[in-house]
Design a protein around this motif. Structure first.
Motif, PDB file in Angstrom:
ATOM      1  N   UNK A 156       0.676  -1.392   0.095  1.00  0.00           N
ATOM      2  CA  UNK A 156      -0.019  -0.044   0.073  1.00  0.00           C
ATOM      3  C   UNK A 156       0.850   1.176  -0.004  1.00  0.00           C
ATOM      4  N   UNK A 157       1.990   1.181   0.788  1.00  0.00           N
ATOM      5  CA  UNK A 157       2.855   2.320   0.840  1.00  0.00           C
ATOM      6  C   UNK A 157       3.556   2.787  -0.537  1.00  0.00           C
ATOM      7  N   UNK A 158       3.963   1.614  -1.280  1.00  0.00           N
ATOM      8  CA  UNK A 158       4.302   1.873  -2.713  1.00  0.00           C
ATOM      9  C   UNK A 158       3.438   2.472  -3.354  1.00  0.00           C
ATOM     10  N   UNK A 159       1.991   1.896  -3.634  1.00  0.00           N
ATOM     11  CA  UNK A 159       0.957   2.360  -4.488  1.00  0.00           C
ATOM     12  C   UNK A 159       0.530   3.892  -4.176  1.00  0.00           C
ATOM     13  N   UNK A 160       0.748   4.282  -2.876  1.00  0.00           N
ATOM     14  CA  UNK A 160       0.488   5.521  -2.274  1.00  0.00           C
ATOM     15  C   UNK A 160       1.789   6.547  -2.971  1.00  0.00           C
ATOM     16  N   UNK A 161       2.876   6.000  -2.741  1.00  0.00           N
ATOM     17  CA  UNK A 161       3.799   7.017  -3.358  1.00  0.00           C
ATOM     18  C   UNK A 161       3.521   7.204  -4.790  1.00  0.00           C
ATOM     19  N   UNK A 162       3.214   6.031  -5.353  1.00  0.00           N
ATOM     20  CA  UNK A 162       3.002   6.359  -6.664  1.00  0.00           C
ATOM     21  C   UNK A 162       1.762   7.002  -7.187  1.00  0.00           C
ATOM     22  N   UNK A 163       0.919   7.552  -6.236  1.00  0.00           N
ATOM     23  CA  UNK A 163      -0.103   7.988  -6.602  1.00  0.00           C
ATOM     24  C   UNK A 163      -1.157   7.173  -7.172  1.00  0.00           C
ATOM     25  N   UNK A 164      -1.246   6.052  -7.088  1.00  0.00           N
ATOM     26  CA  UNK A 164      -2.286   5.072  -7.479  1.00  0.00           C
ATOM     27  C   UNK A 164      -3.134   4.339  -6.372  1.00  0.00           C
ATOM     28  N   UNK A 165      -2.781   4.997  -5.373  1.00  0.00           N
ATOM     29  CA  UNK A 165      -3.911   4.213  -4.104  1.00  0.00           C
ATOM     30  C   UNK A 165      -4.196   5.253  -3.248  1.00  0.00           C
ATOM     31  N   UNK A 166      -5.472   5.325  -2.933  1.00  0.00           N
ATOM     32  CA  UNK A 166      -6.159   6.261  -2.136  1.00  0.00           C
ATOM     33  C   UNK A 166      -6.427   5.611  -0.938  1.00  0.00           C
TER      34      UNK A 166
END
Length: 351
Positions: free
Chosen positions: A337-347
């Protein structure tokens, strides 16, 4: 009446320019005495080919094979390539002096299509990519069991980059004489990863030969993990090695550029500079999932109308609850989740 008012084209004394027309214009010869420039460029289909082994300040080491044997030549990038990059691992077409004799310099005039491409960005929000290596077949992720302490989330990033580039990842744990690698390896028990362990005083040559033979392997790892030491032992090179800072616990950068080195028992290793961060701004978020659940297990297609990252999030949650991701499943879910959040792909607000 001026000369351009002369309708009949006949010159007279009142029409001093009437005797001239377009056929009277004198065409000056080319002052350089050569042929006019053309935008039609040669294809270089029959040009000699080579494989880029290293890049150093605008000069490229290129391995050229011939019936008389292999030779390493020096080349520069031709002007017609423009801004197209040339990186270690590229297959290229050459022009100029390809003899390899002292002082000779060839030109790289064309870059062949790349089968794989390992890239990274400055950070996860930066979509400007930096090409590291082309045409590798697998990635050797080198991490120390201790000194410096292993960072699981950096390894996750390497795995994402490997899957995105189409490379088979291999995990190599060094310095196992300093600490037991089992707790660290538990983080990746759910992955179908090939793992090799190495002591600081004993390089596993036989195991590494099985991994590297017939392959082009790019090595990545945190500074100070013993990557260059391992490469030197396998290739006989003398790449500079460093020590870990006793105050910060960080390794010192000793390699400044990527270079391809031939393994003694077969295959090639491309040694890359150690990094402390590995941005994934260029990566498709759909490829992130493969680094967090075994790529041997088919990934279910997302439900219509549900964003891909959220569907994969739920799938990982289901696997954590089912125990498929092992005792460290919660940590892997947090890292995902942290990776996707950093990539702007997970809210996170949608959870």
């Amino acid at each position: 009446m001026s000369w351009w008012d002369d309708v009949d084209g006949d010159a007279d004394e009142d029409e001093p320019y009437g005797q001239y027309d377009e056929s009277s214009v004198r065409v000056r010869p080319n002052p350089k005495g050569n042929r006019p420039r053309t935008k039609v460029r040669p294809t270089y289909d029959d040009a000699p080919t080579g494989w880029v082994t290293n890049v150093d300040r605008g000069r490229f080491g290129v391995l050229v094979s011939s019936p008389d044997g292999d030779r390493l030549i020096t080349a520069t990038k031709a002007r017609e390539l423009g801004k197209k990059s040339v990186v270690t691992g590229d297959n290229v077409f050459l022009a100029g002096d390809v003899s390899g004799s002292e002082g000779s310099l060839a030109r790289i005039v064309r870059v062949a299509e790349r089968s794989t491409l390992l890239r990274r960005s400055a950070d996860d929000s930066d979509d400007v990519e930096r090409v590291i290596v082309a045409n590798a077949t697998q990635m050797l992720v080198v991490v120390a069991a201790a000194d410096p302490e292993p960072r699981t989330r950096l390894i996750d990033r390497y795995l994402v980059a490997a899957f995105d580039a189409g490379l088979d990842p291999i995990l190599c744990i060094t310095k196992t004489d300093l600490a037991d690698p089992a707790p660290f390896l538990a983080h990746f028990a759910c992955l179908d990863l090939r793992i090799v362990t190495s002591r600081a005083d004993d390089v596993p040559f036989e195991a590494m030969h099985e991994v590297l033979d017939g392959q082009v392997t790019v090595t990545v790892g945190h500074s100070g993990v013993g990557k260059s030491t391992l490469v030197n032992a396998l290739t006989g090179s003398t790449r500079a090695t460093g020590v870990v800072n006793s105050v910060t616990g960080r390794g010192r950068h000793t390699s400044s550029s990527s270079i391809a080195l031939q393994v003694r028992d077969g295959g090639w290793i491309i040694d890359t500079p150690g990094v402390r961060s590995f941005g994934l701004g260029h990566v498709d978020p759909a490829n992130v999932f493969r680094a967090f659940a075994s790529h041997a297990i088919p990934v279910a297609a997302p439900v219509d109308g549900i964003p891909l990252d959220q569907a994969h999030d739920w799938e990982i949650v289901d696997r954590v609850q089912a125990g498929e991701l092992g005792p460290t499943g919660i940590e892997r879910l947090d890292s995902f989740r942290a990776l996707l959040t950093g990539m702007g792909a997970h809210d996170p607000g949608t959870e």
